[in-house]
Design a protein around this motif. Sequence first.
Motif, short mmCIF file in Angstrom:
data_model
loop_
_atom_site.label_atom_id
_atom_site.label_comp_id
_atom_site.label_asym_id
_atom_site.label_seq_id
_atom_site.Cartn_x
_atom_site.Cartn_y
_atom_site.Cartn_z
N LEU A 36 0.88 -1.23 -0.06
CA LEU A 36 0.06 0.14 -0.05
C LEU A 36 0.74 1.16 -0.02
CD1 LEU A 36 -3.08 -0.27 2.26
CD2 LEU A 36 -3.00 -0.02 0.02
N LEU A 37 1.68 1.22 0.82
CA LEU A 37 2.71 2.38 0.83
C LEU A 37 3.39 2.75 -0.45
CD1 LEU A 37 4.36 4.31 2.56
CD2 LEU A 37 6.27 2.79 2.86
N LEU A 38 3.97 1.68 -1.25
CA LEU A 38 4.40 1.83 -2.45
C LEU A 38 3.54 2.35 -3.60
CD1 LEU A 38 7.41 1.13 -3.49
CD2 LEU A 38 6.64 -0.95 -4.62
N PHE A 39 2.34 1.83 -3.45
CA PHE A 39 1.34 2.15 -4.47
C PHE A 39 0.99 3.68 -4.16
CE2 PHE A 39 -2.93 2.89 -5.17
CZ PHE A 39 -3.20 2.51 -6.52
N SER A 40 0.80 4.09 -3.05
CA SER A 40 0.32 5.29 -2.59
C SER A 40 1.37 6.11 -3.22
CB SER A 40 0.26 5.56 -1.21
OG SER A 40 -0.68 4.70 -0.65
N PHE A 41 2.59 5.94 -2.91
CA PHE A 41 3.82 6.96 -3.34
C PHE A 41 3.64 6.72 -4.79
CE2 PHE A 41 8.40 7.47 -4.49
CZ PHE A 41 8.45 8.89 -3.87
N ILE A 42 3.73 5.76 -5.30
CA ILE A 42 3.97 5.97 -7.19
C ILE A 42 2.76 6.46 -7.58
CG2 ILE A 42 3.72 4.34 -9.06
CD1 ILE A 42 5.23 2.49 -7.43
N THR A 43 1.52 6.55 -7.18
CA THR A 43 0.44 7.38 -7.55
C THR A 43 0.90 8.77 -7.56
OG1 THR A 43 -0.60 5.76 -6.30
CG2 THR A 43 -2.12 7.00 -7.78
N LEU A 44 0.99 9.01 -6.09
CA LEU A 44 1.16 10.51 -6.04
C LEU A 44 2.31 11.13 -7.06
CD1 LEU A 44 1.04 10.99 -2.19
CD2 LEU A 44 -0.67 11.61 -4.14
N LEU A 45 3.37 10.30 -7.13
CA LEU A 45 4.57 10.75 -7.96
C LEU A 45 3.93 10.83 -9.45
CD1 LEU A 45 7.46 10.99 -7.36
CD2 LEU A 45 7.82 8.69 -8.30
N ILE A 46 3.18 9.90 -9.91
CA ILE A 46 2.74 10.09 -11.23
C ILE A 46 1.77 11.43 -11.28
CG2 ILE A 46 1.26 9.12 -12.85
CD1 ILE A 46 2.04 6.19 -11.81
N VAL A 47 0.94 11.68 -10.39
CA VAL A 47 0.13 12.77 -10.39
C VAL A 47 0.84 13.97 -10.54
CG1 VAL A 47 -1.74 14.16 -9.05
CG2 VAL A 47 -1.85 11.63 -9.21
N TYR A 48 1.78 14.13 -9.69
CA TYR A 48 2.74 15.45 -9.68
C TYR A 48 3.27 15.53 -10.94
CZ TYR A 48 1.32 16.23 -4.81
OH TYR A 48 0.77 16.55 -3.81
N THR A 49 4.07 14.36 -11.61
CA THR A 49 4.78 14.59 -12.87
C THR A 49 3.69 14.98 -13.96
OG1 THR A 49 5.79 12.71 -11.88
CG2 THR A 49 5.97 13.20 -14.44
N ILE A 50 2.51 14.49 -13.81
CA ILE A 50 1.67 14.74 -14.87
C ILE A 50 1.37 16.04 -14.89
CG2 ILE A 50 -0.94 14.42 -15.87
CD1 ILE A 50 -0.62 11.48 -15.13
N ASN A 51 0.76 16.55 -13.53
CA ASN A 51 0.44 18.24 -13.50
C ASN A 51 1.32 18.92 -13.75
OD1 ASN A 51 -2.08 18.08 -12.54
ND2 ASN A 51 -1.62 18.09 -10.43
N ARG A 52 2.71 18.70 -13.59
CA ARG A 52 3.92 19.55 -13.86
C ARG A 52 3.89 19.60 -15.52
NH1 ARG A 52 8.64 19.65 -9.66
NH2 ARG A 52 6.76 20.26 -8.72
N ARG A 53 3.95 18.50 -16.17
CA ARG A 53 4.03 18.55 -17.58
C ARG A 53 2.76 18.83 -18.31
NH1 ARG A 53 8.09 13.52 -18.33
NH2 ARG A 53 9.65 14.42 -16.86
N LEU A 54 1.53 19.07 -17.70
CA LEU A 54 0.42 19.11 -18.70
C LEU A 54 0.24 20.55 -19.24
CD1 LEU A 54 -2.05 17.37 -18.62
CD2 LEU A 54 -3.07 18.92 -16.91
N PRO A 55 0.20 20.61 -20.48
CA PRO A 55 0.42 21.88 -21.28
C PRO A 55 -0.51 22.95 -20.70
CG PRO A 55 -0.72 20.49 -22.54
CD PRO A 55 -0.20 19.46 -21.33
N ILE A 56 -1.47 22.69 -20.42
CA ILE A 56 -2.68 23.73 -20.11
C ILE A 56 -2.42 24.19 -18.62
CG2 ILE A 56 -5.17 24.16 -20.11
CD1 ILE A 56 -5.30 21.39 -21.52
N ARG A 57 -2.08 25.51 -18.61
CA ARG A 57 -1.95 26.11 -17.48
C ARG A 57 -2.90 27.13 -17.25
NH1 ARG A 57 2.16 25.19 -14.01
NH2 ARG A 57 3.63 23.87 -14.94
N VAL A 58 -4.02 26.99 -16.58
CA VAL A 58 -5.04 28.14 -16.50
C VAL A 58 -4.75 29.08 -15.63
CG1 VAL A 58 -7.45 28.30 -16.19
CG2 VAL A 58 -7.01 26.28 -16.92
N ALA A 59 -4.55 29.14 -14.34
CA ALA A 59 -4.21 29.96 -13.60
C ALA A 59 -3.00 30.43 -13.54
CB ALA A 59 -4.45 29.65 -11.88
#
Lengths: 226, 377
Positions: free
Chosen positions: A203-226
């Motif tokens: 569970l620990l590993l899963f949670s960490f990897i998911t958050l890592l993926i989310v932050y990576t995607i968020n950082r690279r997402l081309p659309i920045r609204v605010a």
Amino acid sequence: MLSYDDLQALWLTLQLATVTVCVLLIVGTPIAWWLAHSRSKLQTIVEAVVALPLVLPPTVLGFYLLIAMSPQGIIGSPWLQFTDATLSFSFTALVIASTLYSLPFVVQPLQTSFEAVGSMPLETASMLRASPVDAFISVASPLALRGYITATVLGFAHTLGEFGVVLMVGGSIPGKTKVLSISIYDHVETLEYAQAHTLSGGLLLFSFITLLIVYTINRRLPIRVA
Amino acid sequence: MIHIFFSSQRLYRTAFLDTRVIMSAEPLIALDHISLIYPGNISPAITDISFSVCEGDLVAILGPSGCGKTTVLRVIAGFERPTQGQVSISGKLVASPNAWVEAENRGVGMVFQDYALFPHLTVMQNVAFGLRHSTPHSQHEKVREVLTLVGLGGFESHYPNALSGGQQQRVALARALAPRPAVLLLDEPFSNLDPDMTERMREELLEILERTGSTSILVTHDHEEALDMADNVAVLNTGRLEQLGTPDEIYHTPTTEFVADFVGQADFVPGQISKGKVVTEVGIFENVRKIQEQTRVLVMIRPDDVRIRPCETASAQVLRRHFRGSENLYRVLLPSGQLLYSSESSTAVYPVGTTVEVHVETIHTVVFPQEQKCPHP
């Protein structure tokens, strides 16, 4: 490595988290939208109600839900009439409880991103003859994509980890309502540390990897609204 | 290349005119005693605004920030519902106490102040957004037409963030024009552009509006922009319509001191009616408004009507020279203590302290009774 019981718990947990997230996105979107755009005085009250699970002990929420979903309860009794089955200690009960429990984790990121998108893109869309629903689907929701990703992951992860509410509402019926976190508790209680380690570490590993993926995607997402 | 560019523009114009219903007599847009109070506010944002726009005309709504000009635009667009009054577009009532047409059904196009391009869509997709009801083929054709019209052919696959401010504005204009709106609303369209860019975009915009036969309403705080571009100007102050007229009328014969002062530079020189004339320190003027004898008045004087010539025995004095490139704007102190601005050619250079003779040569005399509060002492 994993016992049959543990595998069953894992499968059940994944099912519960997936269904809950789907329900949460459907229920959470209109609530978040309303909170982001309404000028109503009710807004503060609704905001507080949505945030309640953040501060409420899970056992309190679980207790009230248990009573409401019992065959005599306000949800349980009509449910029994319509479906001929008791609601408490069922998978459906788990979904209802998880939805309420994880609501703020979905509504708040959505609300924030809807607020960031603002009303300008919608007004622009309406000047291009798009109906409000069309404008939401083709403009507002793609622009709020970050919010949706965050909401999905937080909702999923939070449902994976819940314990108190599911224990109260679902009991601990193997294969039916016994989720991963309860399995870990049972293993520790019976001093089966090896099994508890496997599940906890997973569970620990899963949670960490998911958050890592989310932050990576968020950082690279081309659309920045605010 | 140039040939193709022009011929496609001509095609575009022909297509535009064919689909248009020519109605010359009736105004295309009519605002009738519009007032609006925002929820939670006591004072109205706009009060009793009435004006109309004829087909093919450009009307500028001019005023300082907070005067309610954007509110007027939002009422026409359908984003705000007026508290009182009614709006009709193409003869159809779109807002009144009993009628309401949603923004998306009004056939209105808008270019927003910061362009509001959809960042997740390409230029092509942005412009095609208002054309989604037509077939992919005709969408493609129309997008190419309007992009050529605004001089952005070849940028179809770019995303908005890869474009300059001027290019983004052209996309916004193309996007608004593509569905062929009955009226085009322009909200401070040049406020985000560099000054040297503004001039060029003004020219281009006028040309495009003319070519497409568009009826438009332009909101601006820049009087030069309004005077330069509009067929008619509506001057707003604190939510009220101060004056509606042609740019010449607004500039030369303002009906209120606010308009006189806001539309270009103006000084107000005190005077008195005597023997049927307006007598002031800087000259004698016609009593055009037939104001009663002995009434104290203020005469509006524009810098371009004031000539100064150095003269050692004169008693007026140059206080400051503002060099504007194409002109020298002089601040002159009259013997009475009254200040007056004079616009001279860029080569007429008089140092500060020079004593000068002052001549005022007005064609239009604008006189206000002095009881009115003067905003520009």
